[in-house]
Design a protein around this motif. Sequence first.
Motif, short mmCIF file in Angstrom:
data_model
loop_
_atom_site.label_atom_id
_atom_site.label_comp_id
_atom_site.label_asym_id
_atom_site.label_seq_id
_atom_site.Cartn_x
_atom_site.Cartn_y
_atom_site.Cartn_z
N ASP A 7 48.57 47.73 -79.84
CA ASP A 7 48.11 46.34 -79.87
C ASP A 7 47.13 46.09 -78.71
O ASP A 7 47.33 46.59 -77.60
N ARG A 9 46.83 43.66 -76.89
CA ARG A 9 47.49 43.05 -75.74
C ARG A 9 47.98 44.11 -74.76
O ARG A 9 48.16 43.84 -73.57
N ILE A 10 48.20 45.32 -75.28
CA ILE A 10 48.60 46.45 -74.42
C ILE A 10 47.38 47.23 -73.97
O ILE A 10 47.21 47.53 -72.78
N ILE A 13 45.12 46.09 -71.02
CA ILE A 13 45.66 46.07 -69.66
C ILE A 13 45.09 47.26 -68.88
O ILE A 13 45.19 48.40 -69.33
N ARG A 186 51.35 50.68 -69.11
CA ARG A 186 50.82 49.44 -69.67
C ARG A 186 51.89 48.63 -70.40
O ARG A 186 51.88 47.40 -70.34
N TYR A 187 52.79 49.30 -71.10
CA TYR A 187 53.81 48.54 -71.82
C TYR A 187 54.74 47.84 -70.83
O TYR A 187 55.14 46.69 -71.05
N TYR A 190 52.91 44.81 -69.55
CA TYR A 190 52.94 43.71 -70.52
C TYR A 190 54.29 43.01 -70.51
O TYR A 190 54.35 41.77 -70.43
N CYS A 191 55.36 43.77 -70.57
CA CYS A 191 56.71 43.18 -70.62
C CYS A 191 57.05 42.42 -69.34
O CYS A 191 57.73 41.39 -69.39
N LYS A 193 54.83 41.15 -67.27
CA LYS A 193 53.75 40.21 -66.92
C LYS A 193 53.03 40.61 -65.62
O LYS A 193 52.72 39.77 -64.77
N ASN A 196 48.38 44.86 -64.13
CA ASN A 196 47.89 46.20 -64.44
C ASN A 196 49.01 47.22 -64.41
O ASN A 196 50.08 46.98 -63.82
#
Length: 215
Positions: A7, A9-10, A13, A186-187, A190-191, A193, A196
């Motif tokens: 995705d 969104r990942i 980053i 990166r995951y 994302y989780c 917040k 980087n």
Amino acid sequence: MTVLISDERITRIPAIESGEALVELSTLGISAEGLQYVREGLGDRLAVAQTFLPTGVRLHVVEGLRPLESQREIYDGYRAEVLKLHPGISEEESHTLASRFVSPIEVAPHVAGAAVDLTLIGENGPFDLGTPIDATPEQSDGACYFDATNISREARTNRSLLADVLTAAGLVNYPTEWWHWSFGDRYWAYCEKQPNAIYGPTVAPESPADDTVAC
């Protein structure tokens, strides 16, 4: 809805390499199959997670750092399987379906030493966590997903225990694979917040044999 690692969104980053060293898990008292390397930050958190487990229960890592070439082969092989199962789908669709199970090379946490595939073991061997490690969504009828309902009560309890200790230590799970946990990729960013990822691709230290000069 599960956010897949492909995705945007990942993938958008950034990864800003921290330069943190790799550590071999057995030096931290973590059970592993062969020599398994991870970043120090991840290794330290696994060691902390292990202290949260009941007496007689241990983490067991099947894989940590993975070479780029291996990651590419695994991804390409699974994507080829997806294309056979879903003839006529687009390249984008096959990429998305493949990323349920294997990270695309450009965002793969294993190649950064930022992820482990692991399970729980006790005095009598491995615990029941519902599927073997690396069971695909097709092979397991989706039981590889962490929140799958088509597993036994015992497996659900064991998955909850695994999640409790790893989450408490700061790791995050990739929801399509109950065994895959990471930190610093990166995951994770994302989780959690974070702006980087802190780890980029790296390679394992050379063994003494690799330093031998042929005569």
